[in-house]
Design a protein around this motif. Structure first.
Motif, mmCIF file in Angstrom:
data_model
loop_
_atom_site.group_PDB
_atom_site.id
_atom_site.type_symbol
_atom_site.label_atom_id
_atom_site.label_comp_id
_atom_site.label_asym_id
_atom_site.label_seq_id
_atom_site.Cartn_x
_atom_site.Cartn_y
_atom_site.Cartn_z
ATOM 1 N N GLN A 1 0.833 -1.193 0.000
ATOM 2 C CA GLN A 1 0.000 0.000 0.000
ATOM 3 C C GLN A 1 0.876 1.255 0.000
ATOM 4 O O GLN A 1 1.852 1.326 0.737
ATOM 5 C CB GLN A 1 -0.881 0.038 1.245
ATOM 6 C CG GLN A 1 -2.040 -0.912 1.245
ATOM 7 C CD GLN A 1 -3.133 -0.504 0.292
ATOM 8 O OE1 GLN A 1 -3.376 -1.196 -0.674
ATOM 9 N NE2 GLN A 1 -3.790 0.584 0.533
ATOM 10 N N LEU A 2 0.521 2.218 -0.839
ATOM 11 C CA LEU A 2 1.140 3.539 -0.787
ATOM 12 C C LEU A 2 0.270 4.372 0.144
ATOM 13 O O LEU A 2 -0.932 4.464 -0.037
ATOM 14 C CB LEU A 2 1.195 4.160 -2.181
ATOM 15 C CG LEU A 2 1.986 3.372 -3.213
ATOM 16 C CD1 LEU A 2 1.855 4.014 -4.585
ATOM 17 C CD2 LEU A 2 3.439 3.299 -2.813
ATOM 18 N N GLN A 3 0.865 4.979 1.146
ATOM 19 C CA GLN A 3 0.101 5.660 2.181
ATOM 20 C C GLN A 3 0.586 7.089 2.370
ATOM 21 O O GLN A 3 1.781 7.327 2.496
ATOM 22 C CB GLN A 3 0.268 4.892 3.499
ATOM 23 C CG GLN A 3 -0.613 5.354 4.610
ATOM 24 C CD GLN A 3 -2.040 4.908 4.435
ATOM 25 O OE1 GLN A 3 -2.293 3.789 4.006
ATOM 26 N NE2 GLN A 3 -2.976 5.774 4.743
ATOM 27 N N THR A 4 -0.347 8.024 2.345
ATOM 28 C CA THR A 4 -0.078 9.405 2.713
ATOM 29 C C THR A 4 -1.154 9.793 3.721
ATOM 30 O O THR A 4 -2.101 9.028 3.944
ATOM 31 C CB THR A 4 -0.138 10.357 1.504
ATOM 32 O OG1 THR A 4 -1.500 10.488 1.078
ATOM 33 C CG2 THR A 4 0.727 9.865 0.352
ATOM 34 N N ARG B 1 -3.621 11.612 3.297
ATOM 35 C CA ARG B 1 -4.929 11.704 2.652
ATOM 36 C C ARG B 1 -5.233 10.590 1.667
ATOM 37 O O ARG B 1 -6.325 10.551 1.103
ATOM 38 C CB ARG B 1 -5.017 13.040 1.909
ATOM 39 C CG ARG B 1 -4.997 14.231 2.834
ATOM 40 C CD ARG B 1 -5.042 15.543 2.125
ATOM 41 N NE ARG B 1 -5.652 15.497 0.819
ATOM 42 C CZ ARG B 1 -5.685 16.501 -0.025
ATOM 43 N NH1 ARG B 1 -5.145 17.642 0.306
ATOM 44 N NH2 ARG B 1 -6.240 16.379 -1.202
ATOM 45 N N LEU B 2 -4.302 9.666 1.418
ATOM 46 C CA LEU B 2 -4.481 8.669 0.372
ATOM 47 C C LEU B 2 -3.937 7.313 0.798
ATOM 48 O O LEU B 2 -2.859 7.223 1.375
ATOM 49 C CB LEU B 2 -3.746 9.128 -0.896
ATOM 50 C CG LEU B 2 -3.661 8.142 -2.046
ATOM 51 C CD1 LEU B 2 -5.028 7.977 -2.690
ATOM 52 C CD2 LEU B 2 -2.653 8.618 -3.076
ATOM 53 N N SER B 3 -4.698 6.277 0.488
ATOM 54 C CA SER B 3 -4.228 4.911 0.643
ATOM 55 C C SER B 3 -4.527 4.204 -0.667
ATOM 56 O O SER B 3 -5.684 4.125 -1.087
ATOM 57 C CB SER B 3 -4.967 4.229 1.794
ATOM 58 O OG SER B 3 -4.579 2.881 1.869
ATOM 59 N N SER B 4 -3.492 3.718 -1.333
ATOM 60 C CA SER B 4 -3.659 3.145 -2.657
ATOM 61 C C SER B 4 -2.730 1.948 -2.835
ATOM 62 O O SER B 4 -1.579 1.997 -2.412
ATOM 63 C CB SER B 4 -3.332 4.210 -3.705
ATOM 64 O OG SER B 4 -3.438 3.699 -5.000
ATOM 65 N N PRO B 5 -3.224 0.887 -3.492
ATOM 66 C CA PRO B 5 -2.306 -0.216 -3.761
ATOM 67 C C PRO B 5 -1.229 0.210 -4.747
ATOM 68 O O PRO B 5 -1.468 1.029 -5.632
ATOM 69 C CB PRO B 5 -3.193 -1.310 -4.356
ATOM 70 C CG PRO B 5 -4.439 -0.643 -4.777
ATOM 71 C CD PRO B 5 -4.551 0.632 -3.996
ATOM 72 N N ARG B 6 -0.040 -0.319 -4.578
ATOM 73 C CA ARG B 6 1.077 -0.009 -5.469
ATOM 74 C C ARG B 6 0.743 -0.529 -6.867
ATOM 75 O O ARG B 6 0.225 -1.628 -7.017
ATOM 76 C CB ARG B 6 2.333 -0.678 -4.932
ATOM 77 C CG ARG B 6 3.573 -0.285 -5.626
ATOM 78 C CD ARG B 6 4.786 -0.812 -4.837
ATOM 79 N NE ARG B 6 5.974 -0.180 -5.300
ATOM 80 C CZ ARG B 6 6.371 1.039 -4.971
ATOM 81 N NH1 ARG B 6 5.652 1.753 -4.142
ATOM 82 N NH2 ARG B 6 7.462 1.553 -5.459
ATOM 83 N N PRO B 7 1.020 0.250 -7.935
ATOM 84 C CA PRO B 7 0.750 -0.220 -9.302
ATOM 85 C C PRO B 7 1.520 -1.500 -9.619
ATOM 86 O O PRO B 7 2.618 -1.721 -9.116
ATOM 87 C CB PRO B 7 1.250 0.926 -10.185
ATOM 88 C CG PRO B 7 1.283 2.120 -9.301
ATOM 89 C CD PRO B 7 1.579 1.606 -7.921
ATOM 90 N N ASP C 1 -1.400 -2.779 -14.442
ATOM 91 C CA ASP C 1 -1.865 -1.390 -14.489
ATOM 92 C C ASP C 1 -1.193 -0.551 -15.571
ATOM 93 O O ASP C 1 -1.595 0.588 -15.820
ATOM 94 C CB ASP C 1 -1.620 -0.712 -13.128
ATOM 95 C CG ASP C 1 -2.338 -1.407 -12.000
ATOM 96 O OD1 ASP C 1 -3.523 -1.738 -12.175
ATOM 97 O OD2 ASP C 1 -1.700 -1.627 -10.951
#
Length: 56
Positions: free
Chosen positions: A10-13, A15-21, A25
């Motif tokens: 997971q890429l985490q900031t 304000r954002l949580s997103s799976p790594r490409p 993708d």
């Protein structure tokens, strides 16, 4: 230099949580980054060929 982060992480900031490409993708990322409107304010980010993307 290789990226030490494994695919699927997971890429985490704040304000954002997103799976790594992943490789799956790449076509979608390429479609986004070859659009003029996407890179309007930073044209150097525009992609014209898949091989400009590198690897995930």
């Amino acid at each position: 230099m290789s990226d030490p982060s494994p695919a699927g992480e997971q890429l985490q900031t704040p304000r954002l949580s997103s799976p790594r490409p992943t490789e799956a993708d790449l076509a979608t990322i390429f479609a986004i980054h070859r659009g003029r409107e996407t890179c309007l304010h930073n044209p150097s980010d525009t992609l014209t060929r898949l091989d400009e993307m590198g690897t995930v």
